[in-house]
Enzyme design. Sequence first.
Site, PDB file in Angstrom:
ATOM      1  N   ASP A  30       3.441  -3.791   2.104  1.00 37.12           N
ATOM      2  CA  ASP A  30       3.965  -2.674   1.293  1.00 37.12           C
ATOM      3  C   ASP A  30       4.411  -2.109   1.706  1.00 37.12           C
ATOM      4  O   ASP A  30       5.392  -1.054   1.518  1.00 37.12           O
ATOM      5  CB  ASP A  30       2.866  -2.777   0.114  1.00 37.12           C
ATOM      6  CG  ASP A  30       2.477  -3.015  -0.760  1.00 37.12           C
ATOM      7  OD1 ASP A  30       4.078  -4.520  -1.467  1.00 37.12           O
ATOM      8  OD2 ASP A  30       1.810  -3.031  -2.026  1.00 37.12           O
ATOM      9  N   GLY A  31       3.981  -0.963   3.056  1.00 40.56           N
ATOM     10  CA  GLY A  31       4.059  -0.281   3.987  1.00 40.56           C
ATOM     11  C   GLY A  31       5.392  -0.584   4.408  1.00 40.56           C
ATOM     12  O   GLY A  31       6.142   0.759   4.072  1.00 40.56           O
TER      13      GLY A  31
ATOM     14  N   ASN B 159       4.721   6.030  -3.215  1.00 45.27           N
ATOM     15  CA  ASN B 159       3.288   5.504  -4.157  1.00 45.27           C
ATOM     16  C   ASN B 159       2.360   7.094  -4.229  1.00 45.27           C
ATOM     17  O   ASN B 159       2.323   7.038  -5.676  1.00 45.27           O
ATOM     18  CB  ASN B 159       2.599   5.585  -3.053  1.00 45.27           C
ATOM     19  CG  ASN B 159       2.289   3.100  -3.514  1.00 45.27           C
ATOM     20  OD1 ASN B 159       3.107   2.895  -3.464  1.00 45.27           O
ATOM     21  ND2 ASN B 159       1.972   2.877  -1.924  1.00 45.27           N
TER      22      ASN B 159
ATOM     23  N   TYR C 157      -3.765   4.094  -3.231  1.00 43.80           N
ATOM     24  CA  TYR C 157      -5.131   5.075  -3.522  1.00 43.80           C
ATOM     25  C   TYR C 157      -5.935   5.485  -4.403  1.00 43.80           C
ATOM     26  O   TYR C 157      -6.632   5.866  -4.849  1.00 43.80           O
ATOM     27  CB  TYR C 157      -4.384   6.210  -2.121  1.00 43.80           C
ATOM     28  CG  TYR C 157      -5.374   7.528  -2.083  1.00 43.80           C
ATOM     29  CD1 TYR C 157      -7.015   7.199  -2.243  1.00 43.80           C
ATOM     30  CD2 TYR C 157      -4.364   8.402  -0.854  1.00 43.80           C
ATOM     31  CE1 TYR C 157      -7.624   8.240  -1.280  1.00 43.80           C
ATOM     32  CE2 TYR C 157      -5.713   8.966  -0.465  1.00 43.80           C
ATOM     33  CZ  TYR C 157      -7.573   8.888  -0.371  1.00 43.80           C
ATOM     34  OH  TYR C 157      -8.154   9.837   0.076  1.00 43.80           O
ATOM     35  N   SER C 158      -4.752   5.981  -5.674  1.00 38.49           N
ATOM     36  CA  SER C 158      -4.973   6.432  -7.278  1.00 38.49           C
ATOM     37  C   SER C 158      -6.226   5.576  -7.823  1.00 38.49           C
ATOM     38  O   SER C 158      -7.593   6.094  -8.054  1.00 38.49           O
ATOM     39  CB  SER C 158      -4.333   7.186  -7.709  1.00 38.49           C
ATOM     40  OG  SER C 158      -4.554   7.225  -8.841  1.00 38.49           O
TER      41      SER C 158
ATOM     42  N   ALA D 293     -13.916  11.640  -4.556  1.00 35.88           N
ATOM     43  CA  ALA D 293     -15.240  11.748  -4.244  1.00 35.88           C
ATOM     44  C   ALA D 293     -15.794  13.281  -5.322  1.00 35.88           C
ATOM     45  O   ALA D 293     -15.634  14.468  -4.584  1.00 35.88           O
ATOM     46  CB  ALA D 293     -15.913  12.384  -3.412  1.00 35.88           C
TER      47      ALA D 293
END
Length: 304
Positions: free
Chosen positions: A64-65, A133, A176-177, A198
């Site tokens: 994906d990167g 992304n 990431y989300s 966090a």
Amino acid sequence: MGLVLHPTRDVSEVVGIIERWATRNRKSLLVGAADRHRVPAGVEAVPGDELAARADALISIGGDGTMLGALRSAVRDPKPVLGVHLGRLGFLVEIAPPELPEALGRLLDKDFTIESHACLACDLCGDDVVAFNDIALVRQPGSGFVTATLAVDGQRYGYYRCDALVVATPTGSTAYSYAAGGPLVSPAADAVVVTPSAPMAGISRSLVLSPTESIRLELEPNSAAVAVEMDGQVINDAATEGTVAISYRRDAGLVVRFDPLRYQERNQLKLSLLDLPFLPDQLRELLPEELRRQHDQRELPPPC
């Protein structure tokens, strides 16, 4: 066709398949000058910033990167991007190496569909630096918390105090989300997701906003120094003040799809695996014996 290569993986076998196919079909191949030493002599090397402009389509070889990098490289003039999967868990790439000869034939015959992808841009990073992304404000280790206020369409909404603040596209909602506890958003939707990682105070839940709404994140005076990441790439590594305005661009990337339903089914399986606390070798042991044997015997197609 332009080749976009994973920066470290061995891509020689896959490039060889593409090069032999291109020779048979009298198609020219291009690659960025930095990767000249990784491809056969018949592949033309061009300046990296010209690759997408000179190609009719791009072939991303990696995960994906690599796919995200190919999409970003063509954001000024979007070109169809075919992803060939060499990674472990890709959500954008569709084709495995054994499927490549058939896929190239279908690409030549225009027997495919285009999946349009939106991107995010921020005024801090310039017009050519975008994220398909996510854009993230991430605290530097040991330096405290990201403390920032959120304004939507000029109206102050609230503040965050967290380890990281992630603004994601629907495509990025699985990255990431999602890891930070954000929702999964259909890639067919137009939306922006803002998720704190966090959170210690302030807004502690994800927000799903319209793509037409303007988003501004302003660092508070008591914020730790933060890094600004776009698709995981660090753009600014020590921001201590300022405002980041984020905008949403539709149809910024074009992804080649051959079997959208099969692709969606694969992604559904991959998402279910994310919640299993197993290493890849442990997951392999869960497969039925026949599937495990097929997995172990999977090889690239023979040279042709």
